[in-house]
Design an enzyme around this catalytic site. Structure first.
Site, PDB file in Angstrom:
ATOM      1  N   HIS A 185      11.999  -8.687   3.766  1.00 53.98           N
ATOM      2  CA  HIS A 185      13.134  -9.246   3.025  1.00 53.98           C
ATOM      3  C   HIS A 185      14.375  -9.310   3.912  1.00 53.98           C
ATOM      4  CE1 HIS A 185      10.646  -8.515  -0.470  1.00 53.98           C
ATOM      5  NE2 HIS A 185      10.627  -7.227  -0.224  1.00 53.98           N
ATOM      6  N   GLU A 231      14.799  -1.879  -0.613  1.00 55.10           N
ATOM      7  CA  GLU A 231      14.066  -1.326  -1.740  1.00 55.10           C
ATOM      8  C   GLU A 231      13.562   0.062  -1.402  1.00 55.10           C
ATOM      9  OE1 GLU A 231      11.243  -4.724  -1.510  1.00 55.10           O
ATOM     10  OE2 GLU A 231       9.669  -3.219  -1.440  1.00 55.10           O
ATOM     11  N   HIS A 257       6.420  -4.755   5.285  1.00 54.02           N
ATOM     12  CA  HIS A 257       5.777  -3.811   4.383  1.00 54.02           C
ATOM     13  C   HIS A 257       4.773  -4.504   3.466  1.00 54.02           C
ATOM     14  CE1 HIS A 257       9.195  -5.451   2.106  1.00 54.02           C
ATOM     15  NE2 HIS A 257       8.448  -5.282   1.033  1.00 54.02           N
ATOM     16  N   ARG A 269       6.821 -14.084   3.290  1.00 51.69           N
ATOM     17  CA  ARG A 269       5.443 -13.636   3.444  1.00 51.69           C
ATOM     18  C   ARG A 269       5.022 -13.807   4.906  1.00 51.69           C
ATOM     19  NH1 ARG A 269       2.941 -16.761  -0.651  1.00 51.69           N
ATOM     20  NH2 ARG A 269       3.722 -15.337  -2.229  1.00 51.69           N
TER      21      ARG A 269
HETATM   22 ZN    ZN Z   1       9.133  -5.926  -0.898  1.00 49.21          ZN
END
Ligand code: ZN
Length: 318
Positions: A98, A116, A173, A193
């Protein structure tokens, strides 16, 4: 004055990698046997929660954020800043990364990037995540991606229930199969992605990859965040700090009995992983149980909790 906890109706998301554990563990009414995500505390336009109780019952959390900022300590910002989800991965999620806030603003015209963190609720024996990579430079990263050297590039880490991972923007991740986690994140849906295990979807096509943007935003070399997980017991409540960083502070609360009076600095987000109990505000009591998500608004200056329960709590640091 608004003096009650704000309980929220969870939003569910079907995903190709989802399963049925959200029903099995939390007794949620899930939409299908491929349910991947429960958005428990969300003001995001892709799945805002409806408020269940109190003066704002029936309204959306994002409307409450816009119209009643006093509930949120008059924090600045166009959008509710955090998003709390529970994920169930029956299959591997795609390998992803991200952007940070500035890249999200410049390239995606969105307010927030996505940092996150994950608390592992449960997992199958031998479960793994992908967390970081082994490339030493951007050139090496680009070459390994180009050549599909995934086994050499991606860093695999085994996970157990109770583990916690802090995943700053720029960290490659993926959640592996057989894991249920509670995710606390910036309120963003921007995902690049990197690799999807060459899977094809129901339409016979592979899902789109976003390699240029992934390479732009990936941190090189990967650095493992150092977390200390300090905890202390006060009356019937054990507080364990999981992370405190730029966007959020996240705690694990283990309740057995009754807490002392709590005086939160701001509003507090609470997700109940196990057990049940009561929030006491002045002379009133509000029941909570496993699977509930609620916010203690900033207009409640002090409260106590009682019962037997494990919770993940958080607040924004903006
Ligand atoms: Zn994520």
């Amino acid at each position: 004055m608004y003096k009650e906890p704000i309980f929220l109706k969870p939003e569910f998301k079907e995903r190709i990698w989802g399963g049925t554990k959200l029903k099995e563990i939390f007794n949620y009414e899930i939409p299908s046997e491929q349910t991947g995500e429960c958005w428990g505390i969300s003001g995001h336009t892709n799945g805002p929660n409806i408020i269940i109780n109190g003066p704002l019952a029936g309204r959306r959390l994002d409307d409450a954020w816009k119209e009643h900022r006093e509930l949120f300590a008059n924090e600045q910002g166009d959008e509710f800043p955090l998003l709390v989800k529970i994920l169930d991965s029956k299959k591997d999620l795609s390998v992803q990364v991200h952007p940070d806030d500035s890249y999200a603003r410049e390239v995606e015209n969105e307010n927030y990037g996505k940092t996150e963190c994950w608390y592992v609720i449960d997992c199958e024996e031998g479960s793994e995540i992908i967390f970081g990579h082994h490339a030493k430079s951007k050139d090496e990263l680009a070459a390994m991606v180009e050549n599909g050297e995934w086994d050499q590039l991606l860093r695999r880490v085994s996970v157990n229930p109770g583990d916690f991972f802090y995943v700053p923007s720029g960290t490659i991740h993926a959640i592996g199969e057989g894991i249920q986690i509670l995710e606390t994140q910036q309120s963003s849906d921007i995902t690049y992605r990197v690799y999807d295990y060459d899977r094809v979807g129901a339409d016979g096509n592979k899902r789109e990859l976003h390699l240029d943007r992934s390479l732009d935003v990936t941190s090189v070399p990967h650095k493992d965040p150092k977390l200390s997980r300090d905890s202390y017991l006060e009356a019937g409540l054990r507080f364990e700090k999981l992370v405190e960083e730029e966007y959020f502070t996240v705690h694990h609360w283990d309740l057995d009995g009754k807490s002392n009076e709590l005086y939160p600095k701001k509003y507090t987000l609470v997700s109940v992983l196990n057990g049940e109990g009561l929030v006491h505000v002045d002379t009133r009591e509000y029941k909570f149980k496993k699977g509930d998500h609620f916010i203690i608004p900033a207009t409640i200056e002090n409260f106590t909790v009682s019962g037997r329960a494990q919770m993940i709590t958080s607040h924004s640091n903006k």
